[in-house]
Design an enzyme around this catalytic site. Structure first.
Site, PDB file in Angstrom:
ATOM      1  N   CYS A  90      34.832  33.992  42.576  1.00 52.27           N
ATOM      2  CA  CYS A  90      35.699  32.845  42.880  1.00 52.27           C
ATOM      3  C   CYS A  90      35.031  31.501  42.613  1.00 52.27           C
ATOM      4  O   CYS A  90      35.568  30.647  41.903  1.00 52.27           O
ATOM      5  CB  CYS A  90      36.211  32.929  44.318  1.00 52.27           C
ATOM      6  N   HIS A 137      35.640  31.575  50.135  1.00 51.62           N
ATOM      7  CA  HIS A 137      36.424  31.817  48.923  1.00 51.62           C
ATOM      8  C   HIS A 137      36.950  30.483  48.397  1.00 51.62           C
ATOM      9  O   HIS A 137      37.407  29.642  49.174  1.00 51.62           O
ATOM     10  CB  HIS A 137      37.602  32.757  49.206  1.00 51.62           C
ATOM     11  N   HIS A 149      42.575  31.669  41.025  1.00 49.10           N
ATOM     12  CA  HIS A 149      41.313  32.088  41.630  1.00 49.10           C
ATOM     13  C   HIS A 149      40.898  33.440  41.087  1.00 49.10           C
ATOM     14  O   HIS A 149      41.709  34.192  40.533  1.00 49.10           O
ATOM     15  CB  HIS A 149      41.422  32.114  43.161  1.00 49.10           C
TER      16      HIS A 149
END
Length: 171
Positions: A90, A137, A149
């Site tokens: 990510c 994240h 993402h």
């Protein structure tokens, strides 16, 4: 008198060019008769005549460039520690995408949440970095309530609301 000479020279340049078949003579008092095309192309900016130059084209914002770069990687595999150009985690995707825009962003998602300028969620712009999972994240805001993402298997587009947001940053 100098202004009149400048006008005459400019008008002559504009109007004395080879006229298309759809031209007609126009008399400009004190200057003469000119063949004027029905659709006169004007050059960019003539000093003293008040004809403005074309507006400058603005470059896209770095966040927009980053999102375009991330979009080009949709479907790329998720690999822990991946920083591109073919596999990503990510924060690696966020870092790589911003590098394409010439902007350095920290490597880890926690560092990304701590850097940049905080942005309220009601003021998001394309390219803002959205943080989830307590800062574990990162995603790029793609507009229209969506993020790009590196999810658990591939780079994908998801609704921003897929998980609780803990913060947003602008780089």
């Amino acid at each position: 008198m100098a202004v009149m000479a400048l006008f005459a020279a400019a008008a002559g340049t504009l109007l004395s060019t080879a006229a298309p078949a759809e031209a007609r003579p126009v008399e400009v008092p004190g200057l003469g008769v000119f063949e004027v095309p029905d659709q006169l192309p004007l050059p960019a900016g003539i000093p003293g005549l008040g004809i403005p130059a074309p507006a400058p084209q603005l470059a896209p914002a770095p966040g927009e460039v980053a999102v375009q770069a991330a979009r080009s990687k949709l479907g790329a595999p998720y690999v822990s520690g991946g920083t591109g150009p073919s596999t990503f985690d990510c924060s690696g995707l966020v870092k790589w995408a911003y590098q394409q825009a010439g902007v350095e962003v920290p490597r880890t998602s926690w560092s990304q949440l701590a850097a940049g300028t905080p942005v309220p969620l009601d003021q998001l712009r394309v390219g803002d970095v959205i943080s989830y999972s307590g800062g574990g994240h990162s995603a790029l805001y793609a507009g229209d309530g969506q993020v790009i993402h590196a999810a658990t298997t591939t780079v994908e587009i998801s609704p921003m609301s897929y998980s609780p947001v803990v913060g947003a940053r602008r780089f």
